[in-house]
Design an enzyme around this catalytic site. Structure first.
Site, PDB file in Angstrom:
ATOM      1  N   ASP A 197      -3.197   3.539  14.565  1.00  0.00           N
ATOM      2  CA  ASP A 197      -2.650   4.259  13.603  1.00  0.00           C
ATOM      3  C   ASP A 197      -3.115   5.317  13.012  1.00  0.00           C
ATOM      4  O   ASP A 197      -3.780   5.908  13.646  1.00  0.00           O
ATOM      5  CB  ASP A 197      -2.524   3.079  12.619  1.00  0.00           C
ATOM      6  CG  ASP A 197      -3.805   2.834  11.493  1.00  0.00           C
ATOM      7  OD1 ASP A 197      -4.609   3.666  11.933  1.00  0.00           O
ATOM      8  OD2 ASP A 197      -3.828   2.110  10.735  1.00  0.00           O
ATOM      9  N   ARG A 206       0.708  -1.267  -0.009  1.00  0.00           N
ATOM     10  CA  ARG A 206      -0.075  -0.043   0.062  1.00  0.00           C
ATOM     11  C   ARG A 206       0.911   1.236   0.007  1.00  0.00           C
ATOM     12  O   ARG A 206       1.514   1.633   0.935  1.00  0.00           O
ATOM     13  CB  ARG A 206      -1.095   0.003   1.272  1.00  0.00           C
ATOM     14  CG  ARG A 206      -1.587   1.307   1.230  1.00  0.00           C
ATOM     15  CD  ARG A 206      -3.083   1.005   2.408  1.00  0.00           C
ATOM     16  NE  ARG A 206      -2.510   1.014   3.624  1.00  0.00           N
ATOM     17  CZ  ARG A 206      -3.717   1.396   4.673  1.00  0.00           C
ATOM     18  NH1 ARG A 206      -4.887   1.550   4.357  1.00  0.00           N
ATOM     19  NH2 ARG A 206      -3.106   1.114   5.840  1.00  0.00           N
TER      20      ARG A 206
HETATM   21  C1  LIG Z   1      -6.657   1.689   9.938  1.00  0.00           C
HETATM   22  C2  LIG Z   1      -5.900   0.794   9.250  1.00  0.00           C
HETATM   23  O1  LIG Z   1      -5.308   1.227   8.236  1.00  0.00           O
HETATM   24  S1  LIG Z   1      -5.379  -0.891   9.821  1.00  0.00           S
HETATM   25  C3  LIG Z   1      -3.893  -1.193   8.637  1.00  0.00           C
HETATM   26  C4  LIG Z   1      -2.686  -0.597   9.341  1.00  0.00           C
HETATM   27  N1  LIG Z   1      -2.406  -0.701  10.476  1.00  0.00           N
HETATM   28  C5  LIG Z   1      -1.606  -1.891  11.095  1.00  0.00           C
HETATM   29  O2  LIG Z   1      -1.082  -2.610   9.995  1.00  0.00           O
HETATM   30  C6  LIG Z   1      -1.396  -2.301  12.172  1.00  0.00           C
HETATM   31  C7  LIG Z   1      -0.271  -3.560  12.056  1.00  0.00           C
HETATM   32  N2  LIG Z   1      -0.308  -3.912  13.744  1.00  0.00           N
HETATM   33  C8  LIG Z   1       0.849  -3.656  14.431  1.00  0.00           C
HETATM   34  O3  LIG Z   1       1.781  -2.766  14.021  1.00  0.00           O
HETATM   35  C9  LIG Z   1       1.018  -4.226  15.681  1.00  0.00           C
HETATM   36  O4  LIG Z   1       0.349  -5.562  15.775  1.00  0.00           O
HETATM   37  C10 LIG Z   1       0.735  -3.478  16.897  1.00  0.00           C
HETATM   38  C11 LIG Z   1       1.556  -2.067  16.873  1.00  0.00           C
HETATM   39  C12 LIG Z   1      -0.608  -3.080  16.940  1.00  0.00           C
HETATM   40  C13 LIG Z   1       0.896  -4.290  18.193  1.00  0.00           C
HETATM   41  O5  LIG Z   1       2.333  -4.602  18.189  1.00  0.00           O
HETATM   42  P1  LIG Z   1       2.951  -5.249  19.301  1.00  0.00           P
HETATM   43  O6  LIG Z   1       2.396  -4.631  20.785  1.00  0.00           O
HETATM   44  O7  LIG Z   1       4.521  -5.024  19.181  1.00  0.00           O
HETATM   45  O8  LIG Z   1       2.670  -6.564  19.266  1.00  0.00           O
HETATM   46  P2  LIG Z   1       3.140  -7.746  20.000  1.00  0.00           P
HETATM   47  O9  LIG Z   1       4.253  -7.500  21.016  1.00  0.00           O
HETATM   48  O10 LIG Z   1       1.995  -8.606  20.613  1.00  0.00           O
HETATM   49  O11 LIG Z   1       3.876  -8.841  18.851  1.00  0.00           O
HETATM   50  C14 LIG Z   1       4.035 -10.056  19.183  1.00  0.00           C
HETATM   51  C15 LIG Z   1       4.866 -10.481  17.946  1.00  0.00           C
HETATM   52  O12 LIG Z   1       3.869 -10.276  16.825  1.00  0.00           O
HETATM   53  C16 LIG Z   1       4.570  -9.654  15.703  1.00  0.00           C
HETATM   54  N3  LIG Z   1       3.544  -8.662  15.147  1.00  0.00           N
HETATM   55  C17 LIG Z   1       2.592  -8.079  15.815  1.00  0.00           C
HETATM   56  N4  LIG Z   1       1.776  -7.472  14.759  1.00  0.00           N
HETATM   57  C18 LIG Z   1       2.340  -7.820  13.651  1.00  0.00           C
HETATM   58  C19 LIG Z   1       1.985  -7.563  12.292  1.00  0.00           C
HETATM   59  N5  LIG Z   1       0.915  -6.771  11.826  1.00  0.00           N
HETATM   60  N6  LIG Z   1       2.563  -8.355  11.200  1.00  0.00           N
HETATM   61  C20 LIG Z   1       3.753  -8.845  11.574  1.00  0.00           C
HETATM   62  N7  LIG Z   1       4.158  -9.122  12.911  1.00  0.00           N
HETATM   63  C21 LIG Z   1       3.478  -8.599  13.706  1.00  0.00           C
HETATM   64  C22 LIG Z   1       5.557  -8.688  16.545  1.00  0.00           C
HETATM   65  O13 LIG Z   1       6.678  -8.066  15.692  1.00  0.00           O
HETATM   66  C23 LIG Z   1       6.141  -9.857  17.645  1.00  0.00           C
HETATM   67  O14 LIG Z   1       6.876 -10.530  16.894  1.00  0.00           O
HETATM   68  P3  LIG Z   1       7.931 -11.173  17.905  1.00  0.00           P
HETATM   69  O15 LIG Z   1       7.504 -12.300  18.961  1.00  0.00           O
HETATM   70  O16 LIG Z   1       8.879 -12.326  16.789  1.00  0.00           O
HETATM   71  O17 LIG Z   1       9.068 -10.425  18.528  1.00  0.00           O
HETATM   72  O1  LIG Z   2      -6.947   1.598   5.935  1.00  0.00           O
HETATM   73  C1  LIG Z   2      -7.694   1.260   6.730  1.00  0.00           C
HETATM   74  C2  LIG Z   2      -8.721   2.033   7.557  1.00  0.00           C
HETATM   75  O2  LIG Z   2      -9.748   1.397   8.141  1.00  0.00           O
HETATM   76  O3  LIG Z   2      -8.481   3.138   7.597  1.00  0.00           O
HETATM   77 MG   LIG Z   3      -6.894   3.998   6.195  1.00  0.00          MG
END
Ligand SMILES: CC(=O)SCCNC(=O)CCNC(=O)[C@H](O)C(C)(C)COP(=O)(O)OP(=O)(O)OC[C@H]1O[C@@H](n2cnc3c(N)ncnc32)[C@H](O)[C@@H]1OP(=O)(O)O
Ligand SMILES: O=CC(=O)O
Ligand SMILES: [Mg+2]
Length: 568
Positions: free
Chosen positions: A468, A182
Site C-alpha cells: 500500500d 481512517r
Molecule cells: C500499512 C498499512 O497502512 S496497512 C492498512 C492499509 N492496507 C490495507 O488495508 C490492505 C488491505 N488488504 C487488501 O487490500 C487486500 O487484501 C490485498 C490487496 C492485499 C489482497 O487482495 P486480493 O488479492 O484481492 O485478495 P484475495 O483475492 O485473496 O481476496 C479474497 C476475498 O477476500 C476479500 N478481501 C481481501 N482483503 C480484504 C480486506 N482487507 N477486507 C475485506 N475483504 C477483503 C476480497 O474482496 C475477496 O472477496 P470475495 O472472495 O468475496 O471476492
Molecule cells: O498505517 C500503517 C502503517 O504501517 O503505515
Molecule cells: Mg500508515
C-alpha cells in the site's frame, strides 16, 4: 439533545439537479452523481467548510513547524523527547476510559472503502474494521465519494453488493465488526472541493462528511452511545493531535452530543511522533482510544527524517522487521505509554497475505503472521491488524490463547520495564546489508504500486505481500537514499555502487520483467510507463519529495466545470 442535521435548516429538495447545491464560498469540481449528491448536501458541505475555515491557519502553522523540524534534522539534529513537556511525560494523568463497545479489539481488519470489501470486512469475524481513506486508497474523486456512500449504507446496515460475473450477492451478517474510519493524513489536499478558492484539506472532507451523515446512527446502533470511531494517521507532533482534538470538540458541539463521544486511535507511524506519544495522548485525552504501531510508515519516516544522515542508511527493506532494536523499542515504549494512560496499545500489520494456489507457501506465510502476532500479544499489545479475511481466525487464536476472556491487557501488562527506553534505543541504527536484489525489488514493487494507484487501487497484492502507500514509500525513499549517497551494495560481495547509470539499467530491466509478468496487453493498457516516470523522477530527485502520493495526485484530479455535460 442529538441534532441529526446539526441544527442547520433542512435543505429543500431540488427536482432537477445538474450540479451540486453548494454553500457560499464552496465549489465542487468533481463529477456530478446523484448518489454523491446525497453525501455532498449543502449542509454537509457547510460543516466541512466551517471546519476548514476554523482550522486552516492551525494546519498551515503545523506544516511550518514540520518544515522547520525537517530543516533541523537536515542540518544534523536528531529527534528526541521534548524537555518543555516533561510535566506531561511525568504527570499522573490518564485518558478517558475506553468505551465498553470497543474494550475488546483483539483483531482489527483493515481495507479500502470499496463496497464489497466493506461487507467482507464487517463480516470477517474481526472485532473492528478500519475503513481506510489513507494508505489503502487511491484518493480519486470516484473512490472517495463512493467510499462515503458505502460507509453511510454500512452504518445504516443497508449495504449490499451483487457480483454479476460470479452471480454472488453480499450482505451484512447479524454480527459485524465495529467500524473505525481512517481519514487521510494532514498533507493530502482534496483537489475537487475548493473552499474560498483553495483546495480543502483532505482529512477534513473525509472526517466531516462521514461524521455529518453517520454520527447519530452510529452512536445508536454500534457505539452504545459513543462514537463515531476514528484512526488518525501520519502525525508528526502533538500540536497536530491538538488540532484533531479541537475538530472533534467542534463536531460534538455542532451535533449537540457529549464531549468525549468521538474516539480515535492515533497511529504512531512517524519517527518524530514516537517522542511525543505522551503529549499526543494528553492532547486527545477525552477522545483517545490508544495508539497503534504503524510500522510501515514508521520505517518510511525513519529514512525521511534521516535523509541528510548518510550514516543512518537502512539495509534492504525485507530486513527491517520488528526484531530490529529500534523497532522493538518503539513497540515496547508504545505499550508502556498506552497502558500507563489507560488506553489500548494496538499492534500493526504483517505484510503476508494468504497464497491461494500454493499450500506450502501459504502455510509458511500464515506461520510468519502467527509469529508476528505472538510477539505482539506477548509484548503486551491489546490487539493487532490483519490485511485479509483469511488471516482473522489465526490472529484471533493467538490473541485468545494468550488473553483468554480478558478484553485487553491495559491493566494486566503494564510493561514498566520499558519505561526507561532511551532516545538511543529508538534511534539505534538498523543492522543488515544492502543488495542488488533489494534495489530491484524496491524498483519493481514501487513502479507496480504507482501504476495500480494511478488506475484506482490503493492496496494490491505483489509477490504474495500486501503493498500500500506506506510500503511503497519505503521502496521509493530507500532507492532515493541509496542513489543520493551512491552507497555500496555491501551484501553482494561485488563492491557495486548505486548510481544513476546503474539505476537506469535496473529500471529498464525491471520494466521488462514487469511486462513479462503482467503480459503485453495489460502492460500497454495500464499506466506502467507513467508510473515508471513518476517513480524514477522521485528516486533521482535532488531533494526528497515529502510524499510519493502528493506528486502522483496531480494525475488523478479530474475537474468537471460547472454545467459541463459530464455533470448531467
Ligand atoms: C500499512 C498499512 O497502512 S496497512 C492498512 C492499509 N492496507 C490495507 O488495508 C490492505 C488491505 N488488504 C487488501 O487490500 C487486500 O487484501 C490485498 C490487496 C492485499 C489482497 O487482495 P486480493 O488479492 O484481492 O485478495 P484475495 O483475492 O485473496 O481476496 C479474497 C476475498 O477476500 C476479500 N478481501 C481481501 N482483503 C480484504 C480486506 N482487507 N477486507 C475485506 N475483504 C477483503 C476480497 O474482496 C475477496 O472477496 P470475495 O472472495 O468475496 O471476492
Ligand atoms: O498505517 C500503517 C502503517 O504501517 O503505515
Ligand atoms: Mg500508515
Amino acid at each position: 439533545m442529538d441534532l441529526g442535521n446539526f441544527g442547520y435548516p433542512t435543505a429543500t429538495e431540488k427536482t432537477t439537479v445538474s450540479y451540486y447545491d453548494v454553500p457560499e464560498g464552496v465549489d465542487v469540481r468533481g463529477r456530478y452523481d446523484q448518489e454523491f449528491a446525497k453525501i455532498l448536501t449543502k449542509d454537509a458541505l457547510m460543516f466541512v467548510a466551517e471546519l476548514q475555515r476554523e482550522f486552516r491557519n492551525h494546519i498551515k502553522y503545523a506544516f511550518e513547524c514540520r518544515k522547520e523540524a525537517k530543516r533541523r534534522y537536515n542540518e544534523g539534529a536528531l529527534p528526541g523527547f521534548d524537555a518543555a513537556t516533561k510535566y506531561i511525560q511525568e504527570g499522573d494523568w490518564v485518558c478517558a476510559a475506553p468505551p465498553p463497545a470497543i474494550a475488546d479489539r483483539k483483531v482489527e481488519i483493515t481495507g479500502p472503502v470499496e463496497r464489497k470489501m466493506i461487507i467482507n470486512a464487517l463480516n470477517s469475524g474481526a472485532k473492528v474494521f478500519m475503513a481506510d481513506f489513507e494508505d489503502a486508497v487511491s484518493p480519486s474523486w470516484e473512490n472517495l465519494m463512493r467510499g462515503q456512500v458505502n460507509l453511510k449504507d454500512a452504518v445504516e446496515r443497508r449495504i449490499s453488493f451483487h457480483d454479476k460475473a460470479r452471480n454472488r450477492s453480499y450482505k451484512l451478517n447479524d454480527q459485524t465488526a465495529k467500524l473505525f474510519v481512517r481519514p487521510r493524513g494532514w498533507h493530502l489536499p482534496e483537489g475537487h472541493i475548493l473552499i474560498d478558492g483553495e483546495p480543502a484539506t483532505g482529512c477534513l472532507v473525509d472526517f466531516g462528511l462521514y461524521f455529518y451523515h453517520n454520527h447519530a446512527t452510529f452512536r445508536r446502533t454500534q457505539g452504545a452511545g459513543f462514537g463515531p470511531f476514528f484512526y488518525l494517521p501520519k502525525m508528526e507532533h502533538s500540536r497536530e493531535a491538538k488540532i484533531w482534538n479541537s475538530v472533534f470538540e467542534r463536531a460534538e458541539e455542532k451535533a449537540g452530543i457529549e464531549r468525549g463521544s468521538i474516539r480515535a486511535t492515533v497511529l504512531i507511524e512517524t519517527l518524530p511522533a514516537v517522542f511525543q506519544m505522551n503529549e499526543i495522548l494528553y492532547e486527545l485525552r477525552d477522545h483517545s482510544v490508544g495508539l497503534n504501531c504503524g510500522r510501515w510508515d514508521y520505517i518510511f519516516s525513519y529514512v525521511k527524517t534521516f535523509q541528510a544522515h548518510p550514516d543512518r542508511l537502512l539495509p534492504d527493506r525485507v530486513q527491517v522487521g520488528m526484531a530490529q532494536h529500534f523497532m522493538k523499542s518503539y513497540s515496547d515504549l508504545l505499550i508502556n505509554t498506552c497502558h500507563r494512560r489507560g488506553v489500548h496499545a494496538m499492534g500493526g500489520m504483517a505484510a503476508q497475505i494468504p497464497i491461494r494456489d500454493d499450500p506450502v507457501a501459504n502455510e509458511a506465510a500464515l506461520e510468519l503472521v502467527r509469529k508476528d502476532k505472538l510477539r505482539e500479544v506477548k509484548a503486551g499489545h491489546d490487539g493487532t491488524w490483519a490485511a485479509h479475511p483469511g488471516l482473522i481466525q489465526d490472529c484471533m487464536k493467538v490473541f485468545n490463547n494468550h488473553m483468554g476472556n480478558e478484553p485487553n491487557q491495559i491493566h494486566t501488562k503494564k510493561r514498566e520495564d520499558a519505561a526507561n527506553i532511551t532516545e538511543e534505543d529508538l534511534l539505534q541504527r538498523p543492522v543488515g546489508v544492502r543488495t542488488m536484489e533489494g534495489l530491484r525489488l524496491n524498483t519493481r514493487v514501487g513502479i507496480q504500486y504507482v501504476a495500480a494507484w494511478l488506475t484506482g487501487s490503493g492496496s494490491v497484492p505483489l509477490y504474495n505481500l500486501m503493498e500500500d502507500a506506506a510500503t511503497a514509500e519505503i521502496s521509493r525513499v530507500q532507492n532515493w537514499q541509496w542513489l543520493k549517497y551512491e552507497v555500496e551494495l555491501n551484501g553482494d560481495g561485488l563492491g557495486v555502487r548505486v548510481n544513476k547509470e546503474l539505476f537506469g539499467r535496473v529500471v529498464e530491466e525491471e520494466m521488462a520483467r514487469i511486462e513479462r509478468e503482467v503480459g503485453k496487453d495489460k502492460f500497454s493498457k495500464r499506466m506502467y510507463k507513467e508510473a515508471c516516470k513518476i517513480f524514477t523522477r522521485q528516486c533521482t530527485a535532488s531533494t526528497l519529495d515529502d510524499f510519493l502520493t502528493l506528486d502522483a495526485y496531480n494525475y488523478i484530479v479530474v475537474h468537471h466545470p460547472r454545467g459541463s455535460p459530464s455533470r448531467l
